[in-house]
Motif scaffolding. Structure first.
Motif, PDB file in Angstrom:
ATOM      1  N   LEU A   1     -18.677  47.249 -67.111  1.00  0.00           N
ATOM      2  CA  LEU A   1     -18.957  47.490 -65.797  1.00  0.00           C
ATOM      3  C   LEU A   1     -17.650  47.987 -65.143  1.00  0.00           C
ATOM      4  CD1 LEU A   1     -20.417  46.274 -62.963  1.00  0.00           C
ATOM      5  CD2 LEU A   1     -19.015  44.564 -63.241  1.00  0.00           C
ATOM      6  N   HIS A   2     -18.073  48.854 -63.924  1.00  0.00           N
ATOM      7  CA  HIS A   2     -16.963  50.432 -63.898  1.00  0.00           C
ATOM      8  C   HIS A   2     -17.148  49.673 -62.464  1.00  0.00           C
ATOM      9  CE1 HIS A   2     -16.536  52.829 -67.849  1.00  0.00           C
ATOM     10  NE2 HIS A   2     -16.410  51.316 -67.429  1.00  0.00           N
ATOM     11  N   TYR A   3     -16.137  49.931 -61.581  1.00  0.00           N
ATOM     12  CA  TYR A   3     -15.930  49.972 -59.435  1.00  0.00           C
ATOM     13  C   TYR A   3     -15.258  51.295 -59.235  1.00  0.00           C
ATOM     14  CZ  TYR A   3     -17.045  45.037 -60.036  1.00  0.00           C
ATOM     15  OH  TYR A   3     -16.894  43.182 -60.388  1.00  0.00           O
ATOM     16  N   GLY A   4     -15.395  51.969 -59.623  1.00  0.00           N
ATOM     17  CA  GLY A   4     -15.182  53.839 -59.593  1.00  0.00           C
ATOM     18  C   GLY A   4     -14.271  53.759 -60.741  1.00  0.00           C
ATOM     19  N   GLY A   5     -13.473  54.374 -61.105  1.00  0.00           N
ATOM     20  CA  GLY A   5     -12.665  54.019 -62.755  1.00  0.00           C
ATOM     21  C   GLY A   5     -11.824  53.099 -62.835  1.00  0.00           C
TER      22      GLY A   5
ATOM     23  N   LEU B   1     -23.236  37.775 -66.550  1.00  0.00           N
ATOM     24  CA  LEU B   1     -24.201  36.279 -67.045  1.00  0.00           C
ATOM     25  C   LEU B   1     -24.554  36.444 -66.238  1.00  0.00           C
ATOM     26  CD1 LEU B   1     -21.576  34.712 -69.678  1.00  0.00           C
ATOM     27  CD2 LEU B   1     -22.598  36.524 -69.930  1.00  0.00           C
ATOM     28  N   SER B   2     -24.424  35.993 -64.644  1.00  0.00           N
ATOM     29  CA  SER B   2     -25.623  35.333 -64.084  1.00  0.00           C
ATOM     30  C   SER B   2     -26.446  36.014 -63.419  1.00  0.00           C
ATOM     31  CB  SER B   2     -24.982  34.829 -62.484  1.00  0.00           C
ATOM     32  OG  SER B   2     -23.562  35.991 -61.843  1.00  0.00           O
ATOM     33  N   GLY B   3     -25.902  37.759 -63.634  1.00  0.00           N
ATOM     34  CA  GLY B   3     -27.099  38.644 -62.859  1.00  0.00           C
ATOM     35  C   GLY B   3     -26.849  39.103 -61.654  1.00  0.00           C
ATOM     36  N   ARG B   4     -25.871  38.479 -60.908  1.00  0.00           N
ATOM     37  CA  ARG B   4     -25.073  39.189 -59.357  1.00  0.00           C
ATOM     38  C   ARG B   4     -24.879  40.532 -59.100  1.00  0.00           C
ATOM     39  NH1 ARG B   4     -23.750  35.308 -55.770  1.00  0.00           N
ATOM     40  NH2 ARG B   4     -21.503  36.563 -55.187  1.00  0.00           N
ATOM     41  N   ARG B   5     -24.473  41.482 -60.433  1.00  0.00           N
ATOM     42  CA  ARG B   5     -24.249  42.657 -60.724  1.00  0.00           C
ATOM     43  C   ARG B   5     -24.878  43.181 -62.162  1.00  0.00           C
ATOM     44  NH1 ARG B   5     -20.962  44.965 -57.326  1.00  0.00           N
ATOM     45  NH2 ARG B   5     -19.343  44.064 -56.168  1.00  0.00           N
ATOM     46  N   LEU B   6     -25.272  44.509 -62.359  1.00  0.00           N
ATOM     47  CA  LEU B   6     -25.714  44.665 -63.077  1.00  0.00           C
ATOM     48  C   LEU B   6     -24.263  45.262 -64.275  1.00  0.00           C
ATOM     49  CD1 LEU B   6     -29.424  46.073 -62.712  1.00  0.00           C
ATOM     50  CD2 LEU B   6     -28.808  43.856 -63.415  1.00  0.00           C
ATOM     51  N   PRO B   7     -24.552  45.745 -65.667  1.00  0.00           N
ATOM     52  CA  PRO B   7     -24.003  46.340 -66.237  1.00  0.00           C
ATOM     53  C   PRO B   7     -23.775  47.963 -66.653  1.00  0.00           C
ATOM     54  CG  PRO B   7     -25.233  45.328 -67.588  1.00  0.00           C
ATOM     55  CD  PRO B   7     -25.888  45.161 -66.472  1.00  0.00           C
ATOM     56  N   GLN B   8     -22.972  48.722 -66.771  1.00  0.00           N
ATOM     57  CA  GLN B   8     -23.840  50.347 -66.309  1.00  0.00           C
ATOM     58  C   GLN B   8     -23.727  50.333 -68.023  1.00  0.00           C
ATOM     59  OE1 GLN B   8     -20.509  49.515 -64.980  1.00  0.00           O
ATOM     60  NE2 GLN B   8     -21.297  50.585 -63.140  1.00  0.00           N
TER      61      GLN B   8
END
Length: 238
Positions: free
Chosen positions: A16-20, A54-61
């Motif tokens: 998971l990336h936030y920008g760089g 893991l919870s699905g609040r965010r999705l991975p790259q």
């Protein structure tokens, strides 16, 4: 020959990336059913970002998340709840103007309304909040608000309960009660615990995974983690 059970949770190359910024950087992780597993690391290590995946609040790259062998990588958070993943947040996420009872009842309704009252009261009793059902949630002490949040998670009857800094702000007496409660949940519920209080971690966890800079630094028993020189240098201190 007996079939080998798949881990409850397995991640492969999760990113998971936030920008760089690489908040989660290729994490391979295994969580066995029925264990209390702690996730530790310095601030900014990627712990909350990882459990958000893991919870699905965010999705991975990139990478995969398996729940008992089923690929849930792209499954929305609400569907993961129905599959038994409950995540209590680092900051209390109660509904302050609703009653204690109604907070938990809303969680129960996420799985249907059958036996709503009994399930709600049972969850409150499990965390020691019976007798406070009619109190407005926002008027509870901070420690009781954390217990209410835990009751909301337990009302979902989760296979996996993710606890994010659950002892933050609790008094010593409340922490002892919390530890007893968590122990009572296994093996029916698997617990993934993010916690900075190392006494709590070492006392509760059967396995510990250490994250730093979004990567797994080490994983093992409490004794192995305590003795690991790299962990001592990065996090525990010599």
């Amino acid at each position: 020959m007996a079939a080998v059970m798949a881990p409850l949770i397995e991640t492969r190359g999760l990113t998971l990336h936030y920008g760089g910024l690489k908040a989660v950087d290729g994490v391979d992780f295994t969580l066995e059913a029925g264990e209390i597993h702690a996730l530790i690391g310095p601030n900014g290590a990627g712990k909350t970002s990882f459990v958000s995946l893991l919870s699905g609040r965010r999705l991975p790259q990139s990478g995969r998340i398996l729940l008992a062998g089923e690929d849930i990588t792209r499954l929305p958070a609400q569907l993961r709840v129905r599959k038994g993943i409950a995540y209590t947040f680092q900051i209390t996420s109660i509904f302050p103007r609703l009653s204690v009872f109604d907070n938990v009842a809303l969680a129960v309704q996420a799985q249907g309304t059958r036996d709503l009252e009994n399930r709600t009261r049972a969850a409150l009793a499990r965390v020691g909040l019976d007798g406070l059902e009619e109190q407005e949630a926002g008027t509870l002490s901070y420690g009781h608000q954390r217990l209410l949040e835990l009751a909301m998670g337990l009302a979902l009857k989760p296979r996996l309960l993710i606890l994010d800094e659950p002892t933050q702000g609790l008094a010593a007496s409340e922490i002892e009660g919390f530890k007893a409660l968590v122990r009572s949940l296994v093996p029916e519920t698997t617990v993934l615990l993010i916690e900075h209080n190392m006494e709590v971690v070492m006392d509760l966890a059967s396995r510990i995974t250490v994250l730093t800079f979004g990567r797994v630094l080490a994983s093992g028993t409490p004794a192995a983690i305590r003795a690991n020189p790299a962990v001592q240098e990065a996090y525990l201190g010599a």
